[in-house]
Design a protein around this motif. Structure first.
Motif, PDB file in Angstrom:
ATOM      1  N   LEU A  90       0.807  -1.022  -0.016  1.00 31.31           N
ATOM      2  CA  LEU A  90      -0.054  -0.152   0.128  1.00 31.31           C
ATOM      3  C   LEU A  90       0.899   1.151  -0.124  1.00 31.31           C
ATOM      4  O   LEU A  90       0.442   2.284  -0.717  1.00 31.31           O
ATOM      5  CB  LEU A  90      -0.899   0.206   1.145  1.00 31.31           C
ATOM      6  N   ARG A  91       2.116   1.278   0.718  1.00 35.97           N
ATOM      7  CA  ARG A  91       3.174   2.513   0.772  1.00 35.97           C
ATOM      8  C   ARG A  91       3.429   2.761  -0.575  1.00 35.97           C
ATOM      9  O   ARG A  91       3.459   3.712  -0.868  1.00 35.97           O
ATOM     10  CB  ARG A  91       3.844   2.307   1.728  1.00 35.97           C
ATOM     11  N   GLU A  92       4.006   1.638  -1.343  1.00 32.96           N
ATOM     12  CA  GLU A  92       4.519   1.734  -2.633  1.00 32.96           C
ATOM     13  C   GLU A  92       3.397   2.324  -3.806  1.00 32.96           C
ATOM     14  O   GLU A  92       3.848   3.130  -4.432  1.00 32.96           O
ATOM     15  CB  GLU A  92       5.000   0.465  -3.134  1.00 32.96           C
ATOM     16  N   ALA A  93       2.264   1.694  -3.458  1.00 32.41           N
ATOM     17  CA  ALA A  93       1.209   2.067  -4.545  1.00 32.41           C
ATOM     18  C   ALA A  93       0.902   3.665  -4.029  1.00 32.41           C
ATOM     19  O   ALA A  93       0.664   4.477  -4.820  1.00 32.41           O
ATOM     20  CB  ALA A  93      -0.114   1.425  -4.224  1.00 32.41           C
ATOM     21  N   ALA A  94       0.791   4.205  -2.954  1.00 29.88           N
ATOM     22  CA  ALA A  94       0.538   5.523  -2.497  1.00 29.88           C
ATOM     23  C   ALA A  94       1.637   6.338  -2.901  1.00 29.88           C
ATOM     24  O   ALA A  94       1.639   7.484  -3.634  1.00 29.88           O
ATOM     25  CB  ALA A  94       0.523   5.657  -1.067  1.00 29.88           C
ATOM     26  N   ARG A  95       2.924   6.004  -2.830  1.00 26.68           N
ATOM     27  CA  ARG A  95       4.071   6.854  -3.417  1.00 26.68           C
ATOM     28  C   ARG A  95       3.984   6.878  -5.238  1.00 26.68           C
ATOM     29  O   ARG A  95       4.307   7.892  -5.502  1.00 26.68           O
ATOM     30  CB  ARG A  95       5.288   6.093  -3.030  1.00 26.68           C
ATOM     31  N   ALA A  96       3.374   5.950  -5.633  1.00 30.35           N
ATOM     32  CA  ALA A  96       3.156   6.129  -7.105  1.00 30.35           C
ATOM     33  C   ALA A  96       2.219   6.854  -7.526  1.00 30.35           C
ATOM     34  O   ALA A  96       2.219   7.614  -8.678  1.00 30.35           O
ATOM     35  CB  ALA A  96       3.299   4.689  -7.528  1.00 30.35           C
ATOM     36  N   VAL A  97       0.931   6.938  -6.917  1.00 30.42           N
ATOM     37  CA  VAL A  97      -0.323   7.348  -7.265  1.00 30.42           C
ATOM     38  C   VAL A  97      -0.637   8.665  -6.847  1.00 30.42           C
ATOM     39  O   VAL A  97      -1.051   9.740  -7.240  1.00 30.42           O
ATOM     40  CB  VAL A  97      -1.351   6.552  -7.226  1.00 30.42           C
ATOM     41  N   LEU A  98      -0.353   8.797  -5.617  1.00 25.44           N
ATOM     42  CA  LEU A  98      -1.052  10.024  -4.657  1.00 25.44           C
ATOM     43  C   LEU A  98      -0.391  11.350  -5.168  1.00 25.44           C
ATOM     44  O   LEU A  98      -1.151  12.389  -5.275  1.00 25.44           O
ATOM     45  CB  LEU A  98      -0.833   9.844  -3.303  1.00 25.44           C
ATOM     46  N   PRO A  99       1.041  11.324  -5.553  1.00 25.69           N
ATOM     47  CA  PRO A  99       1.283  12.789  -6.119  1.00 25.69           C
ATOM     48  C   PRO A  99       0.866  13.247  -7.323  1.00 25.69           C
ATOM     49  O   PRO A  99       0.929  14.335  -7.413  1.00 25.69           O
ATOM     50  CB  PRO A  99       2.851  12.455  -6.168  1.00 25.69           C
TER      51      PRO A  99
END
Length: 141
Positions: A90-99
């Protein structure tokens, strides 16, 4: 020791420490740590997908800057190893998508689902997060 130079193309990699006059286009994610922030997000808008639940809350004016994100997995996800693996993904997905898809002034909490978050293909995990963000922000307008 001098700080590393920013890439010429304007893109930063995770973990880069750009100089003060940076040309990086990525936004910094702030990690939620306080229980009250998680509880406030739980009372706000939520969107479920097949691999996660996303809770999103628009913060009050002046409360904090940037995009804040938190991660959680209950014991239903599995033992500590399974929960940590799900949270790492989930952390890696957030780093990729949220910005790119997240909005300033919002808190997001990503909640892992049992037997799905850890085993779902990474590309599908990213698509699920993009879908959830699109639905959350469309409902707020």
């Amino acid at each position: 020791m001098t700080p590393p130079e920013a890439p010429e193309d304007g893109n930063c990699q995770p973990g880069d420490t750009p100089p003060a006059a940076s040309v990086c286009v990525s936004k910094t994610l702030i990690i939620l740590r306080k229980r009250s922030d998680f509880l406030n997000a739980a009372r706000a808008r939520r969107q479920g997908t097949s691999s996660m639940m996303v809770q999103a809350r628009k913060r009050a004016e002046g409360e904090a800057d940037g995009i804040r994100v938190g991660f959680t997995c209950s014991k239903k996800v599995g033992n500590a190893v399974a929960r940590n693996r799900a949270k790492r993904r989930l952390r890696e997905a957030a780093r990729a998508v949220l910005p790119e898809k997240g909005q300033d002034g919002w808190d997001y909490v990503l909640i892992g689902r049992a037997d799905v978050t850890a085993g779902r293909p990474y590309a599908a995990l990213l698509d699920d997060l993009r879908y959830a963000l699109r639905k959350v922000h469309a409902a707020r307008k």
